[in-house]
Design a protein around this motif. Structure first.
Motif, PDB file in Angstrom:
ATOM      1  N   LEU A   7       1.012  -1.089   0.139  1.00 23.70           N
ATOM      2  CA  LEU A   7      -0.055  -0.044   0.015  1.00 23.70           C
ATOM      3  C   LEU A   7       0.479   1.435  -0.287  1.00 23.70           C
TER       4      LEU A   7
ATOM      5  N   ILE B  62      -6.444  -6.790   2.389  1.00 27.09           N
ATOM      6  CA  ILE B  62      -5.203  -6.079   1.577  1.00 27.09           C
ATOM      7  C   ILE B  62      -5.689  -6.124  -0.079  1.00 27.09           C
TER       8      ILE B  62
ATOM      9  N   TYR C  45      -8.923  -4.356  -0.750  1.00 26.94           N
ATOM     10  CA  TYR C  45      -8.380  -2.471  -1.432  1.00 26.94           C
ATOM     11  C   TYR C  45      -8.028  -2.577  -2.720  1.00 26.94           C
ATOM     12  N   LYS C  46      -7.067  -3.583  -2.693  1.00 26.80           N
ATOM     13  CA  LYS C  46      -6.602  -3.181  -4.562  1.00 26.80           C
ATOM     14  C   LYS C  46      -7.145  -3.850  -5.519  1.00 26.80           C
TER      15      LYS C  46
END
Length: 408
Positions: A21, A127, A130-131
């Motif tokens: 991130l 994560i 999110y990506k």
């Protein structure tokens, strides 16, 4: 040694956040994910293993299998153990193998350490979410909100607070779909090759999910409007088929037969009847035909447990999760409409997983508590649509989820 494994899991989590991130996002995400990790460990100790609720059983079964693998290693040397070596490993070889490594390192049963690994996997999936959302056009604010919602979704939190395989399944499925979406937008052989170990691992968790992930990938590549799309489609198909033929050797039957056997077992009347036992069981007047009364089964698969449903303690707790799911589903419809206008390839890839998966699960529907758990990957992928709906700046995209996979 158990506590050292927990500390190591926290260190790996910090590394994953900063490695995958941007600095500003990592600064906001790290406290959230550390809290999500801590909550899972607390739930494991104070709820799952304290006797506060009566739930589960397969988690303990996986630990027993892990101990059996360790004993097998002591006699035959360290190797990947399959159902040919230990018959009870059918469909759960990867989770049990991971737990066996932890048990071996700790010198005996290590539920806390094993749960730390599962919790780490859950946070890594946040994560990826999110990506994934950034990839399909969600802005930073919407994608971060999705990360937070994913981290604390009750069903996902509960089933990644102990030694269940649901965290493995969700991570492998969502990451594979994310990579498939990325490849559909821009063909990349490296990302395609990364799919092979993911699908291999998924084969040893839930084999039918390999096919459910392969279909969106192939359809996505067919939707490419580039000269090399046919080449990409051919290469990807060859790789996926080869992976199934090579890695499917854990079972005596061919990969297609394994999928058919799993489906028939889940749809069998005696299995559905057994799954229906308990306060959250549902009986459909389908005459024993799993494809009959499909409309009612779809309704229960997607929306149960309903707010007015009577049932046990876990079913009541499940109502909190389902209310959040209703909220996500409403916004997912809005997000799908937006993708229809701006990115139909991504829409095709996501729907080609969500719709067939929901229909297949509907044919095995017999228990609201069980479906509440099984649909976790479908909820995750559908939630990506919701992030698109929350976006104020469509088109503010980030590059794909491949970096997360390479570091996990």
């Amino acid at each position: 040694m158990e506590y050292l494994v927990v500390v190591a899991a926290v260190v790996v989590l910090v590394f994953l956040v900063h490695a995958n991130l941007e600095r500003g996002v990592a600064r906001r995400a790290l406290p959230v994910l550390l809290a999500a990790f801590a909550v899972r460990m607390a739930v494991h100790v104070l709820v799952m293993r304290s006797g506060v609720i009566e739930y589960g059983g397969d988690n303990l079964g996986y630990e027993i299998r892990a101990m059996q693998i360790v004993e097998y290693w002591k006699s035959n040397g360290f190797q990947f153990v399959t159902s040919e070596d230990i018959s009870t490993l059918s469909f759960v070889a990867v989770p049990c193998q991971v737990f066996a490594i932890i048990v071996y390192l700790c010198g005996g049963p290590a539920p806390l350490a094993c749960t730390a690994v599962v919790a780490l996997l859950a946070c890594a999936l946040c994560i990826v979410m999110y990506k994934f959302a950034r990839l399909v056009g969600a802005d930073d604010r919407a994608s971060f909100l999705l990360l937070v919602v994913t981290a604390f979704m009750p069903a996902f939190l509960l089933h990644t607070s102990d030694t269940y395989k649901d965290g493995f399944n969700a991570f492998l499925v969502v990451t594979s779909i994310g990579l498939g979406t990325s490849i559909a937008r821009r063909f990349d052989m490296r990302r395609l090759l990364m799919l092979v170990p993911l699908l291999w691992a998924l084969w040893y968790v839930r084999p039918y999910m390999v096919f459910m992930c392969a279909v969106p990938l192939i359809l996505g590549l067919m939707g490419l409007k580039k000269v090399f799309s046919l080449r990409g489609l051919f290469v990807s198909t060859v790789l996926l088929v080869s992976a199934l033929l090579v890695f499917g050797g854990v079972y005596e039957s061919t990969p297609v037969e394994v999928i058919q056997q799993q489906l028939e077992m889940g749809q069998a009347e005696n299995v559905r009847s057994a799954n229906g036992d308990g306060g959250s069981g549902v009986v459909f007047e389908d005459g024993g035909n799993p494809w009959s009364t499909l409309d009612a089964k779809l309704l229960y698969t997607v929306l149960s447990p309903f707010p007015w449903t009577q049932g046990g303690q876990m079913l009541q707790l499940g109502k909190i999760d389902v209310l959040i799911w209703y909220f996500l589903l409403y916004h997912a419809v809005r997000g799908a409409r937006r993708l229809w206008c701006h990115d139909r390839v991504a829409l095709l890839v996501l729907l080609s997983f969500v719709i067939p998966g929901t229909i297949v699960y509907a044919t095995t529907m017999a228990n609201m508590g069980l479906i509440f758990r099984q649909r976790i990957p479908i909820v995750m992928v559908t939630s990506v649509f919701a992030a698109v709906a929350w976006t104020k700046n469509p088109g503010d995209r980030e590059q794909p989820v491949a970096e997360v996979v390479s570091r996990v």
